[in-house]
Design a protein around this motif. Structure first.
Motif, PDB file in Angstrom:
ATOM      1  N   LYS A 165       0.838  -1.208   0.000  1.00  0.00           N
ATOM      2  CA  LYS A 165       0.000   0.000   0.000  1.00  0.00           C
ATOM      3  C   LYS A 165       0.870   1.253   0.000  1.00  0.00           C
ATOM      4  O   LYS A 165       0.595   2.217  -0.734  1.00  0.00           O
ATOM      5  CB  LYS A 165      -0.919  -0.012   1.217  1.00  0.00           C
ATOM      6  CG  LYS A 165      -1.916   1.135   1.241  1.00  0.00           C
ATOM      7  CD  LYS A 165      -2.880   0.993   2.410  1.00  0.00           C
ATOM      8  CE  LYS A 165      -3.912   2.118   2.388  1.00  0.00           C
ATOM      9  NZ  LYS A 165      -4.890   1.988   3.498  1.00  0.00           N
ATOM     10  N   ASN A 185       1.303   4.119  -3.168  1.00  0.00           N
ATOM     11  CA  ASN A 185       0.957   5.520  -2.937  1.00  0.00           C
ATOM     12  C   ASN A 185       2.174   6.438  -2.945  1.00  0.00           C
ATOM     13  O   ASN A 185       2.116   7.556  -2.424  1.00  0.00           O
ATOM     14  CB  ASN A 185       0.203   5.660  -1.609  1.00  0.00           C
ATOM     15  CG  ASN A 185      -1.200   5.091  -1.689  1.00  0.00           C
ATOM     16  OD1 ASN A 185      -2.117   5.729  -2.191  1.00  0.00           O
ATOM     17  ND2 ASN A 185      -1.383   3.873  -1.207  1.00  0.00           N
ATOM     18  N   SER A 206      -4.753   1.939  -3.578  1.00  0.00           N
ATOM     19  CA  SER A 206      -4.072   2.975  -4.345  1.00  0.00           C
ATOM     20  C   SER A 206      -4.891   4.250  -4.393  1.00  0.00           C
ATOM     21  O   SER A 206      -6.110   4.215  -4.571  1.00  0.00           O
ATOM     22  CB  SER A 206      -3.790   2.481  -5.774  1.00  0.00           C
ATOM     23  OG  SER A 206      -3.148   3.478  -6.533  1.00  0.00           O
ATOM     24  N   THR A 207      -4.210   5.387  -4.247  1.00  0.00           N
ATOM     25  CA  THR A 207      -4.889   6.683  -4.342  1.00  0.00           C
ATOM     26  C   THR A 207      -4.784   7.267  -5.752  1.00  0.00           C
ATOM     27  O   THR A 207      -5.422   8.270  -6.047  1.00  0.00           O
ATOM     28  CB  THR A 207      -4.272   7.683  -3.345  1.00  0.00           C
ATOM     29  OG1 THR A 207      -2.867   7.810  -3.588  1.00  0.00           O
ATOM     30  CG2 THR A 207      -4.503   7.218  -1.922  1.00  0.00           C
ATOM     31  N   ARG A 208      -3.951   6.648  -6.602  1.00  0.00           N
ATOM     32  CA  ARG A 208      -3.811   7.101  -7.988  1.00  0.00           C
ATOM     33  C   ARG A 208      -4.290   5.984  -8.910  1.00  0.00           C
ATOM     34  O   ARG A 208      -3.588   5.006  -9.125  1.00  0.00           O
ATOM     35  CB  ARG A 208      -2.355   7.472  -8.275  1.00  0.00           C
ATOM     36  CG  ARG A 208      -1.890   8.696  -7.523  1.00  0.00           C
ATOM     37  CD  ARG A 208      -0.435   9.007  -7.788  1.00  0.00           C
ATOM     38  NE  ARG A 208       0.438   8.112  -7.083  1.00  0.00           N
ATOM     39  CZ  ARG A 208       1.766   8.233  -7.035  1.00  0.00           C
ATOM     40  NH1 ARG A 208       2.332   9.238  -7.684  1.00  0.00           N
ATOM     41  NH2 ARG A 208       2.501   7.383  -6.369  1.00  0.00           N
TER      42      ARG A 208
END
Length: 238
Positions: free
Chosen positions: A96, A100, A205-207
């Protein structure tokens, strides 16, 4: 208007070839670990049947059974200590953080072949020892390690340099996309759920991009098909 970059089709072809290789290898990893765990369960069942059949009090039987499980748990810890201490834990926080954008030299130890071997062996021994844990984290971490290993290979770098001046596939963003696909394959291997693998990878994932969703789903589908193919071959082969 910006300059239009024409990416050769060979780039996309090699990219999908690499994703298929990662999916097949992740399926093979999950199948091999499941067979190892099944063998441990079989040995433990035979051991339990032997000690139960002996006409004696339950106290010695209890300590024999406990000692056998403790031996497997100790073997799991010892394999981590000797092969790669970085393989300890589930591996989900490491993947994770990597997805990120966390960059740190210590992360190199979390995505090596030694860590991959230690993760597969130790998690199988830990599951076989009757401890309360599952294969979600280890499989996710294992699939991510395979993605990093294949995506960072010198052979693939050379192929990408020859194929296009646009850049190699091991560019920072693309490599993280590759790790996201590997993580989805790992979760799919553990739960036999392609959609679950995609959603779990998306959650970490934030993207995220629309193209990555379909890419993860397709490689997860390949993973589940290959996994069941290995299972059927094992059943037919006895």
């Amino acid at each position: 208007m910006g300059k239009v970059i024409h990416i050769p089709k060979i780039f996309y072809f090699l990219k999908w070839c690499l994703l298929i290789v990662i999916a097949v290898c992740t399926a093979l990893m999950g199948f091999t670990q499941s067979m190892f765990v099944a063998s441990l369960y079989r040995v433990r069942t035979m051991f339990v049947m032997d000690i139960v059949s002996v006409d004696e009090k339950w106290v010695p039987k209890f300590f024999q059974f406990t000692g056998f499980n403790l031996l497997l748990a100790f073997s799991a810890s010892l394999s981590l200590f000797l092969i790669s201490p970085a393989a300890s834990g589930s591996g989900i926080p490491d993947v994770k953080a990597y997805l990120n954008g966390v960059e740190h030299p210590v992360f190199r130890n979390f995505f090596t072949f030694r860590t991959f071997i230690a993760k597969v062996i130790a998690s199988a021994l830990a599951v076989g020892s009757s401890m309360i844990l599952g294969k979600e984290g280890p499989m996710l971490h294992g699939g991510s390690i395979l993605a990093v290993i294949f995506g960072s290979s010198n052979w693939f770098k050379q192929k990408m340099d020859v194929a296009s001046h646009w850049g190699t596939y091991t560019y920072n963003r693309d490599l993280r996309d590759l790790v996201a696909c590997g993580a989805a394959c790992g979760v799919c291997t553990a739960f036999k759920a392609p959609v679950g693998g995609v959603l779990f990878s998306m959650e970490m994932s934030t993207r995220w991009r629309k193209e990555l969703t379909w890419r993860c789903f397709l490689v997860s589908a390949i993973t589940i098909v290959v996994t069941w193919a290995f299972v059927l071959l094992a059943i037919v082969g006895g």
